[in-house]
Design a protein around this motif. Structure first.
Motif, short mmCIF file in Angstrom:
data_model
loop_
_atom_site.label_atom_id
_atom_site.label_comp_id
_atom_site.label_asym_id
_atom_site.label_seq_id
_atom_site.Cartn_x
_atom_site.Cartn_y
_atom_site.Cartn_z
N LYS A 85 5.86 -7.56 -14.79
CA LYS A 85 6.71 -7.68 -13.59
C LYS A 85 5.99 -7.09 -12.37
N SER A 86 6.10 -7.78 -11.24
CA SER A 86 5.47 -7.33 -10.00
C SER A 86 6.10 -6.04 -9.48
N PHE A 87 5.27 -5.17 -8.92
CA PHE A 87 5.77 -3.99 -8.20
C PHE A 87 6.10 -4.44 -6.78
N LYS A 88 7.30 -4.06 -6.29
CA LYS A 88 7.69 -4.47 -4.92
C LYS A 88 7.88 -3.24 -4.08
N PRO A 89 6.91 -2.88 -3.22
CA PRO A 89 7.10 -1.68 -2.40
C PRO A 89 8.25 -1.87 -1.42
N VAL A 90 9.03 -0.79 -1.22
CA VAL A 90 10.15 -0.86 -0.27
C VAL A 90 9.82 -0.03 0.96
N SER A 91 9.17 1.12 0.74
CA SER A 91 8.82 2.00 1.85
C SER A 91 7.36 2.41 1.68
N LEU A 92 6.51 1.75 2.44
CA LEU A 92 5.07 1.82 2.22
C LEU A 92 4.40 2.73 3.26
N LEU A 93 3.67 3.73 2.78
CA LEU A 93 2.86 4.56 3.69
C LEU A 93 1.45 3.98 3.75
N VAL A 94 1.03 3.59 4.96
CA VAL A 94 -0.34 3.11 5.16
C VAL A 94 -1.08 4.20 5.92
N THR A 95 -2.18 4.70 5.37
CA THR A 95 -2.98 5.67 6.13
C THR A 95 -4.11 4.91 6.84
N GLY A 96 -4.46 5.37 8.03
CA GLY A 96 -5.55 4.71 8.78
C GLY A 96 -5.16 3.35 9.29
N PRO B 50 9.58 -9.24 4.11
CA PRO B 50 10.70 -8.86 4.96
C PRO B 50 11.45 -7.62 4.47
N GLY B 51 11.39 -7.33 3.17
CA GLY B 51 12.15 -6.20 2.63
C GLY B 51 11.38 -4.89 2.65
N CYS B 52 10.23 -4.86 3.29
CA CYS B 52 9.37 -3.68 3.19
C CYS B 52 9.24 -2.96 4.54
N ARG B 53 9.41 -1.63 4.54
CA ARG B 53 9.15 -0.81 5.74
C ARG B 53 7.72 -0.32 5.67
N VAL B 54 7.12 -0.08 6.83
CA VAL B 54 5.75 0.44 6.86
C VAL B 54 5.68 1.68 7.75
N ILE B 55 5.20 2.77 7.20
CA ILE B 55 4.95 3.98 7.99
C ILE B 55 3.44 4.11 8.09
N ASN B 56 2.95 4.14 9.33
CA ASN B 56 1.50 4.18 9.58
C ASN B 56 1.11 5.60 9.99
N LEU B 57 0.35 6.28 9.12
CA LEU B 57 -0.13 7.64 9.44
C LEU B 57 -1.59 7.56 9.85
N ASP B 58 -1.87 7.95 11.09
CA ASP B 58 -3.25 7.84 11.58
C ASP B 58 -3.51 8.97 12.56
N LEU B 59 -4.69 9.53 12.47
CA LEU B 59 -5.08 10.63 13.36
C LEU B 59 -5.55 10.14 14.71
N VAL C 107 3.17 7.47 12.84
CA VAL C 107 3.11 8.95 12.87
C VAL C 107 1.67 9.34 13.15
N LYS C 108 1.47 10.11 14.21
CA LYS C 108 0.11 10.60 14.48
C LYS C 108 -0.11 11.86 13.64
N GLY C 109 -1.12 11.85 12.78
CA GLY C 109 -1.37 13.05 11.97
C GLY C 109 -2.55 12.86 11.05
N ASP C 110 -2.86 13.97 10.38
CA ASP C 110 -4.09 14.09 9.60
C ASP C 110 -3.78 14.00 8.10
N ILE C 111 -4.54 13.22 7.37
CA ILE C 111 -4.30 13.12 5.92
C ILE C 111 -4.65 14.43 5.20
N CYS C 112 -5.33 15.35 5.87
CA CYS C 112 -5.62 16.65 5.24
C CYS C 112 -4.45 17.63 5.39
N ASP C 113 -3.39 17.23 6.09
CA ASP C 113 -2.26 18.12 6.36
C ASP C 113 -1.18 17.92 5.28
#
Ligand code: NAD
Ligand code: DAU
Length: 357
Positions: free
Chosen positions: A3-14, A32-41, A63-69
């Motif tokens: 069965k396929s994995f269906k992300p609902v709330s996806l964190l994308v870094t960079g 259409p059913g997926c949210r994307v949070i973009n974390l980038d410094l 979100v502006k921020g560092d993946i080391c945080d």
């Protein structure tokens, strides 16, 4: 196929960089059913202009921020109920890793470990039904090929630059988190990408930019190094396929089956631009300048992507002819973007590399 994995709330870094931004456009269009949070410094390579047009989408957040945080990562994972991470954030330019390797180890190795650890904690807490972590990596971790052969997923890691060594270190941490904790992590290793929003320190956009400006075209060494080029939209499709249908713990090679010697690519881009700009055929080739080789310059990369084809049904959709033509048009149409990203820190870096020309 399971069965396929269906992300609902996806964190994308960079996600403000070249491939991350293209991937976010791709995901929001097709899921259409997926949210994307973009974390980038927003380092020199990150640019919010790359996400123009989607800021108003209620499914998107930056979100502006560092993946080391670690604290910031934990807060995002819980607040946004993240169930999948696609990890693009990295220092990505080989030449910069030669002159300044420290930040590559910090971002690419330490940053990946911090992300893995915070994601593992969320996954073991039981507060999320299922989870995926996808490490976006590179064929450069395999080192260099001779004139024949292809990198497969079982080719031993033999990184030659500080950049590729830091990516190999991160890939091994991803493997260790799966082997040690059973953490559902996946790893893609892709060949050279080209397409819109690529920062013009990399070969293809740098050549386009310099041809338009009639500046010298620096070709390293003898120009006979070979790279396997893939359109960034095909890479985005591959990442989505692995995220949804890849086997946790798996490594997936992604490539274009499209090998070119550097000098041939540069000649091709010169000729296409001569035509598009109405210049005499051959005039841009005169700008080619052979310069000192990159230290430790890998001779040839070529990917065996048969696992992607057989297990996930993925293959490139772009021919190189169409992809490069569209890419050149994109840079011609977006010279304001090029001007913006090549001002300031880029100009200092570039002049330091080649001197003012
Ligand atoms: P890029 O340099 O264009 O973008 C990197 C992004 O990461 C930028 O937006 C930058 O601001 C962000 N970033 C850097 N350090 C950060 C930090 N500490 N915290 C948060 N964000 C940070 O890179 P790219 O070419 O888009 O590559 C993306 C990923 O794909 C990288 O991991 C790279 O190794 C991999 N990759 C690239 C290629 C290629 O041809 N470009 C091919 C295969 C794999
Ligand atoms: O293979 C995947 C990798 O491709 C990614 O992991 C890296 O993030 C990405 O930067 C890219 O690495 P390369 O070193 O192959 O890309 P780059 O565009 O820097 O160089 C491509 C080739 O062109 C390489 O052989 C060096 C050469 N080159 C590059 C530049 C910038 C030149 O001859 N002149 C140049 O000015």
């Amino acid at each position: 196929m399971a069965k396929s994995f269906k992300p609902v709330s996806l964190l994308v870094t960079g996600g403000a960089g070249f491939i991350g931004a293209n991937f976010i456009h791709h995901v929001l269009q097709g899921n259409p059913g997926c949210r994307v949070i973009n974390l980038d410094l927003l380092t020199y390579a990150g640019n919010l202009e790359n996400l123009k047009g989607i800021e108003a989408d209620p499914r998107y957040e930056f979100v502006k921020g560092d993946i080391c945080d670690a604290e910031l990562i934990a807060a995002i994972l819980y607040r946004e109920e993240i169930d999948a991470v696609v990890h693009f954030a990295a220092e990505s330019h080989v030449d910069r890793s030669i002159t300044g390797p420290e930040v590559f180890v910090r971002t690419n190795v330490l940053g990946t470990q911090v992300l893995l650890e915070e994601c593992r904690k969320r996954w073991v807490s039981g507060s999320v039904a299922d989870f995926r972590f996808l490490q976006v990596s590179t064929d450069e971790v395999y080192g260099s090929l001779g004139s024949s052969g292809l990198f497969t997923e079982s080719t031993p890691l033999a990184a030659n630059s500080p950049y590729s060594a830091s990516k190999a270190g991160a890939d091994l941490l991803v493997r260790a988190y799966h082997e040690t904790y059973g953490f559902p992590a996946l790893n893609t290793r892709c060949s050279n990408n080209y397409g819109p929003y690529q920062f013009p320190e990399k070969l293809i956009p740098l050549m386009i930019h310099n041809i338009i400006a009639q500046k010298p075209l620096p070709v390293y060494g003898d120009g006979l190094n070979v790279r396997d080029w893939l359109h960034v939209k095909d890479h985005s499709r591959a990442v989505e396929a692995v995220l949804k249908n890849g086997l946790p713990g798996g490594v997936y090679n992604v490539g274009g089956n499209n090998e070119w010697r550097n000098i041939d690519i540069v000649n091709l881009v010169c000729d296409i631009l001569d035509k598009k700009l109405g210049r005499a055929l051959g005039s841009s080739r005169k700008l080619i300048t052979f310069v000192k080789d990159r230290p430790g310059h890998d001779r040839r990369y070529a990917i065996d992507a048969s696992k992607m084809r057989k297990e996930l049904g993925w293959e490139p959709s772009y021919t190189f002819e169409k992809g490069i033509d569209e890419t050149i048009d994109w840079y011609l149409d977006n010279q304001e973007w090029v001007r913006e990203v090549t001002s300031g820190a880029y100009r200092d870096y570039y002049e330091n590399m080649y001197g003012e020309r």
